[in-house]
Design a protein around this motif. Structure first.
Motif, PDB file in Angstrom:
ATOM      1  N   ILE A   1       0.868  -1.180   0.000  1.00 24.99           N
ATOM      2  CA  ILE A   1       0.000   0.000   0.000  1.00 24.99           C
ATOM      3  C   ILE A   1       0.899   1.222   0.000  1.00 24.99           C
ATOM      4  O   ILE A   1       2.078   1.135   0.351  1.00 24.99           O
ATOM      5  N   ASP A   2       0.345   2.374  -0.407  1.00 28.70           N
ATOM      6  CA  ASP A   2       1.146   3.603  -0.389  1.00 28.70           C
ATOM      7  C   ASP A   2       1.376   4.062   1.039  1.00 28.70           C
ATOM      8  O   ASP A   2       0.529   3.877   1.908  1.00 28.70           O
ATOM      9  N   THR A   3       2.501   4.711   1.247  1.00 21.81           N
ATOM     10  CA  THR A   3       2.809   5.201   2.589  1.00 21.81           C
ATOM     11  C   THR A   3       2.059   6.513   2.862  1.00 21.81           C
ATOM     12  O   THR A   3       1.757   7.259   1.934  1.00 21.81           O
ATOM     13  N   VAL A   4       1.754   6.757   4.119  1.00 25.53           N
ATOM     14  CA  VAL A   4       1.204   8.064   4.489  1.00 25.53           C
ATOM     15  C   VAL A   4       2.224   8.838   5.328  1.00 25.53           C
ATOM     16  O   VAL A   4       1.899   9.826   5.959  1.00 25.53           O
ATOM     17  N   SER A   5       3.477   8.361   5.309  1.00 27.17           N
ATOM     18  CA  SER A   5       4.466   9.004   6.187  1.00 27.17           C
ATOM     19  C   SER A   5       4.855  10.389   5.700  1.00 27.17           C
ATOM     20  O   SER A   5       5.462  11.149   6.446  1.00 27.17           O
ATOM     21  N   ASN A   6       4.507  10.731   4.451  1.00 23.89           N
ATOM     22  CA  ASN A   6       4.758  12.112   4.047  1.00 23.89           C
ATOM     23  C   ASN A   6       3.656  13.052   4.543  1.00 23.89           C
ATOM     24  O   ASN A   6       3.799  14.264   4.492  1.00 23.89           O
ATOM     25  N   LEU A   7       2.562  12.484   5.036  1.00 25.73           N
ATOM     26  CA  LEU A   7       1.504  13.319   5.624  1.00 25.73           C
ATOM     27  C   LEU A   7       1.685  13.432   7.131  1.00 25.73           C
ATOM     28  O   LEU A   7       1.474  14.484   7.717  1.00 25.73           O
ATOM     29  N   TRP A   8       2.013  12.317   7.767  1.00 26.30           N
ATOM     30  CA  TRP A   8       2.250  12.312   9.210  1.00 26.30           C
ATOM     31  C   TRP A   8       3.587  11.635   9.456  1.00 26.30           C
ATOM     32  O   TRP A   8       3.784  10.485   9.060  1.00 26.30           O
ATOM     33  N   GLN A   9       4.471  12.315  10.149  1.00 31.38           N
ATOM     34  CA  GLN A   9       5.779  11.733  10.417  1.00 31.38           C
ATOM     35  C   GLN A   9       5.667  10.472  11.262  1.00 31.38           C
ATOM     36  O   GLN A   9       6.468   9.557  11.149  1.00 31.38           O
ATOM     37  N   THR A  10       4.657  10.435  12.139  1.00 32.23           N
ATOM     38  CA  THR A  10       4.531   9.288  13.035  1.00 32.23           C
ATOM     39  C   THR A  10       4.298   7.994  12.264  1.00 32.23           C
ATOM     40  O   THR A  10       4.624   6.905  12.739  1.00 32.23           O
ATOM     41  N   ALA A  11       3.758   8.110  11.054  1.00 31.81           N
ATOM     42  CA  ALA A  11       3.488   6.915  10.260  1.00 31.81           C
ATOM     43  C   ALA A  11       4.771   6.188   9.899  1.00 31.81           C
ATOM     44  O   ALA A  11       4.756   4.988   9.646  1.00 31.81           O
ATOM     45  N   ASN A  12       5.880   6.909   9.883  1.00 31.58           N
ATOM     46  CA  ASN A  12       7.164   6.295   9.564  1.00 31.58           C
ATOM     47  C   ASN A  12       7.431   5.076  10.455  1.00 31.58           C
ATOM     48  O   ASN A  12       7.616   3.952   9.974  1.00 31.58           O
TER      49      ASN A  12
ATOM     50  N   ILE B   1      13.971  21.535  21.059  1.00 34.16           N
ATOM     51  CA  ILE B   1      12.739  22.234  20.662  1.00 34.16           C
ATOM     52  C   ILE B   1      11.859  21.305  19.818  1.00 34.16           C
ATOM     53  O   ILE B   1      12.315  20.662  18.884  1.00 34.16           O
ATOM     54  N   LEU B   2      10.605  21.218  20.201  1.00 28.36           N
ATOM     55  CA  LEU B   2       9.621  20.453  19.436  1.00 28.36           C
ATOM     56  C   LEU B   2       8.409  21.366  19.271  1.00 28.36           C
ATOM     57  O   LEU B   2       7.690  21.626  20.229  1.00 28.36           O
ATOM     58  N   THR B   3       8.205  21.864  18.063  1.00 28.09           N
ATOM     59  CA  THR B   3       7.109  22.814  17.859  1.00 28.09           C
ATOM     60  C   THR B   3       5.767  22.088  17.893  1.00 28.09           C
ATOM     61  O   THR B   3       5.702  20.862  17.823  1.00 28.09           O
ATOM     62  N   LYS B   4       4.710  22.865  17.981  1.00 23.69           N
ATOM     63  CA  LYS B   4       3.378  22.281  18.067  1.00 23.69           C
ATOM     64  C   LYS B   4       3.075  21.439  16.830  1.00 23.69           C
ATOM     65  O   LYS B   4       2.581  20.321  16.934  1.00 23.69           O
ATOM     66  N   GLU B   5       3.391  21.973  15.662  1.00 25.50           N
ATOM     67  CA  GLU B   5       3.109  21.258  14.409  1.00 25.50           C
ATOM     68  C   GLU B   5       3.866  19.929  14.387  1.00 25.50           C
ATOM     69  O   GLU B   5       3.325  18.901  13.985  1.00 25.50           O
ATOM     70  N   ASP B   6       5.129  19.996  14.798  1.00 21.52           N
ATOM     71  CA  ASP B   6       5.926  18.774  14.795  1.00 21.52           C
ATOM     72  C   ASP B   6       5.381  17.762  15.794  1.00 21.52           C
ATOM     73  O   ASP B   6       5.312  16.568  15.506  1.00 21.52           O
ATOM     74  N   ALA B   7       4.989  18.257  16.976  1.00 20.08           N
ATOM     75  CA  ALA B   7       4.471  17.345  17.996  1.00 20.08           C
ATOM     76  C   ALA B   7       3.248  16.610  17.476  1.00 20.08           C
ATOM     77  O   ALA B   7       3.071  15.410  17.713  1.00 20.08           O
ATOM     78  N   ILE B   8       2.392  17.316  16.729  1.00 19.47           N
ATOM     79  CA  ILE B   8       1.193  16.674  16.182  1.00 19.47           C
ATOM     80  C   ILE B   8       1.590  15.691  15.086  1.00 19.47           C
ATOM     81  O   ILE B   8       1.117  14.564  15.042  1.00 19.47           O
ATOM     82  N   SER B   9       2.493  16.122  14.224  1.00 22.27           N
ATOM     83  CA  SER B   9       2.880  15.273  13.102  1.00 22.27           C
ATOM     84  C   SER B   9       3.588  14.003  13.566  1.00 22.27           C
ATOM     85  O   SER B   9       3.394  12.929  12.996  1.00 22.27           O
ATOM     86  N   TRP B  10       4.390  14.120  14.609  1.00 25.36           N
ATOM     87  CA  TRP B  10       5.099  12.938  15.101  1.00 25.36           C
ATOM     88  C   TRP B  10       4.227  12.109  16.027  1.00 25.36           C
ATOM     89  O   TRP B  10       4.702  11.136  16.612  1.00 25.36           O
ATOM     90  N   GLY B  11       2.990  12.521  16.234  1.00 24.96           N
ATOM     91  CA  GLY B  11       2.085  11.716  17.045  1.00 24.96           C
ATOM     92  C   GLY B  11       2.416  11.723  18.525  1.00 24.96           C
ATOM     93  O   GLY B  11       2.098  10.774  19.235  1.00 24.96           O
ATOM     94  N   CYS B  12       3.053  12.781  18.998  1.00 31.26           N
ATOM     95  CA  CYS B  12       3.414  12.839  20.415  1.00 31.26           C
ATOM     96  C   CYS B  12       2.160  12.987  21.271  1.00 31.26           C
ATOM     97  O   CYS B  12       1.145  13.495  20.824  1.00 31.26           O
ATOM     98  N   SER B  13       2.261  12.528  22.490  1.00 31.90           N
ATOM     99  CA  SER B  13       1.133  12.673  23.411  1.00 31.90           C
ATOM    100  C   SER B  13       1.695  12.840  24.806  1.00 31.90           C
ATOM    101  O   SER B  13       2.900  12.814  25.019  1.00 31.90           O
ATOM    102  N   GLY B  14       0.802  13.021  25.755  1.00 38.27           N
ATOM    103  CA  GLY B  14       1.238  13.182  27.137  1.00 38.27           C
ATOM    104  C   GLY B  14       1.964  14.492  27.358  1.00 38.27           C
ATOM    105  O   GLY B  14       1.775  15.465  26.631  1.00 38.27           O
ATOM    106  N   ALA B  15       2.827  14.486  28.369  1.00 44.71           N
ATOM    107  CA  ALA B  15       3.513  15.723  28.746  1.00 44.71           C
ATOM    108  C   ALA B  15       4.370  16.265  27.613  1.00 44.71           C
ATOM    109  O   ALA B  15       4.553  17.472  27.501  1.00 44.71           O
TER     110      ALA B  15
END
Lengths: 162, 374
Positions: free
Chosen positions: A105-116, B213-227
């Motif tokens: 399947i295609d990756t979504v890691s370019n949309l959300w880094q956490t998907a990596n 430093i972890l900006t708000k956008e990055d925190a959301i994108s990296w799926g961070c949670s908690g403190a």
């Protein structure tokens, strides 16, 4: 937003401008399941990236909090749990992968880094390949590990039957 | 897990490649970081996981809905109660069973005690990571008291396994209320000492302020949670937004900071401890009488479908996803652990930092490696 409103909003956002790749024009990009704890949307495997991009950019589902896969023996189902951090709405997007021998399947890691990391985990334990993933390696197990442990047909050569 | 074939220790650009861990005291477990260094500056960090991967998700597929709870105490062993709570909530969601009030309140108190113990340990280790040995002993003074309370009621100090689907395994010890009150009173009195030892320490502040430093956008994108996410200004407290058990009947603040650095993450956890005191104090005098467990069948079978429960552990959001096909054990069981996502942001945070600060960043992420690997 109530469930019905959310469903209507998503259907509206995903119908008019979307260009399904390879599908007949007019086919809905998303269909919804009845019941369940969350609103469940089914998306065809080919459309996963454009649909997810729309959900993130236009409907505010900016937080991918869970990404996983289920082996149903006849097919795999990818599950993406999304949350809108402003309205607190939640949504599950499912995508069916029919090919059980070479699931991809295609990756979504370019949309959300956490998907990596999450996709690497699914690759490691289910053997699902992600196209365009920046760094698709096994995350927990050794590169030489035979098989994919979370598949239902996985047999552990070292297991002792009690 | 990484294959341990060593690359050149020096790349063509003159960057050194060094391995931190898997047996390094500051990684709090078997975390292996591969770090590319230009002098002292970190160019790239790659976490290598899997040294303590026990395949809990696969094991759970062969365990019943009563048994699978116990394997999760071994994930985030510092939040064992809260992990168990998440598992119970997921099963209860499937069974649509109503948990008695008494169980709900006790569960909430236990969860907050766990959070206090976990944050106390984190605070001690944070000092230890930055070279201050004394705080560790102060932190353990309170942590011991909490562990004693746990031991008395639950029979175990770390992996408690006290919660069952529908409520609690047993009633709490008669001393529970008095001891908990005493603990909160003492902890409140001692918290200023924490501030004197670390919070007001100039060296400590210089090592944390503006670092990682972890900006708000990055925190959301990296799926961070908690403190970690809340220190970046993301409002994500599950207790507040999706209340479970008795959190809807208590007043507490969601601690959010916009500092985005290690210092902010430190402050958020310290403030969270004060909120935990307040939650416990609101509940401890009003534990309702009644049953401690709802009636459930001996062999639990969930209806077909997917059930997800989420809780706020001491580290962030833990989701338990159960996929049921109607049998007596889960068809698929997924744990979305907070540390897994938080750790993935480390490489991003550490880029351009100094190697010494990498340790400070890891300390503020509050990593528990068994929770990452599962």
């Amino acid at each position: 937003m109530s469930r019905e409103e959310l469903q209507a909003a998503i259907t509206a956002a995903l119908s008019d401008r979307a260009e399904p790749r390879g599908d007949e024009p007019g086919t809905a990009l998303i269909t919804f399941d009845e019941g369940g704890q969350f609103l469940n949307g089914n998306v065809a495997r080919e459309n996963i990236v454009p649909v997810m991009k729309k959900l993130r950019d236009e409907l505010g589902f900016n937080y991918l909090f869970c990404l996983t896969c289920v082996d149903w023996k006849t097919h795999f189902t990818m599950m993406y749990h999304l949350r809108n951090l402003d309205t607190r709405d939640e949504l599950v997007i499912k995508s069916k992968i029919e090919d059980v021998n070479n699931p991809a399947i295609d990756t979504v890691s370019n949309l959300w880094q956490t998907a990596n990391f999450h996709e690497r985990e699914v690759y490691d334990l289910f053997g699902v390949k992600f196209y365009n993933h920046p760094d698709l390696r096994r995350i927990f197990l050794d590169e030489q590990w035979p098989g994919y442990p979370l598949r239902k047909n996985y047999e552990d050569p070292n297991m002792i039957e009690l | 897990m990484a294959s341990l074939i060593e690359e050149d220790i020096m790349t063509d650009d003159g960057e050194f490649v060094i391995n931190i861990g898997p047996q390094h005291p500051s990684t709090h477990g078997v975390l292996h970081l591969k770090v590319w260094l230009d002098g002292e500056t970190v160019k790239k960090v790659e976490p290598h996981l899997g040294y303590i991967h026990r395949s809990i998700e696969k094991m759970c597929e062969n365990l019943s809905y009563r048994q699978y709870i116990f394997s999760t105490s071994r994930m985030d062993y510092l939040s064992a109660h809260i992990n168990n709570q998440a598992c119970c909530l997921a099963v209860e969601k499937g069974l649509e069973v109503e948990v008695p009030d008494r169980a709900k309140v006790i569960r909430t108190i236990l969860a907050e005690l766990t959070r206090l113990a976990s944050h106390a340990l984190w605070w001690g280790c944070m000092g230890l990571d930055l070279g201050a040995v004394t705080p560790f002993f102060y932190a353990f003074r309170e942590r011991e008291m909490i562990n004693d309370i746990m031991e008395e009621s639950c029979g175990a100090r770390l992996t408690q396994n006290f919660m069952v689907p529908g409520g609690l395994m047993a009633d709490v010890h008669p001393n529970f209320v008095a001891k908990t009150k005493e603990l909160v009173k003492m902890f409140r009195q001692n918290l200023p000492e924490y501030d004197q030892l670390l919070t007001g320490n100039v060296i400590f502040r210089q090592r944390t302020e503006g670092v990682g430093i972890l900006t708000k956008e990055d925190a959301i994108s990296w799926g961070c949670s908690g403190a970690v996410a809340r220190a970046s200004g993301v409002s994500c407290d599950i207790r507040k937004h999706y209340p479970y058990d008795a959190y809807d009947r208590v007043q507490f603040k969601e601690i959010i900071s916009t500092g985005c650095d290690s210092w902010a993450r430190y402050l958020v956890r310290i403030e969270e401890m004060k909120e935990s005191f307040s939650i416990i104090e609101q509940l401890i005098d009003n534990i309702p009488e009644g049953d401690i467990v709802a009636k459930t069948k001996n062999v639990i079978k969930l209806p077909k479908g997917e059930f997800m429960a989420k809780v706020e552990t001491a580290r962030g959001e833990l989701d338990v996803l159960l996929v049921s096909d109607g049998a007596a054990n889960p068809y698929r069981c997924k744990f979305r652990s907070p540390n897994f996502s938080n750790l993935s942001a480390l490489g991003h945070m550490a880029k351009g930092a100094k190697i010494g600060d990498l340790v400070a960043m890891m300390a503020t992420l509050d990593l528990v490696i068994p929770d990452v690997d599962r």
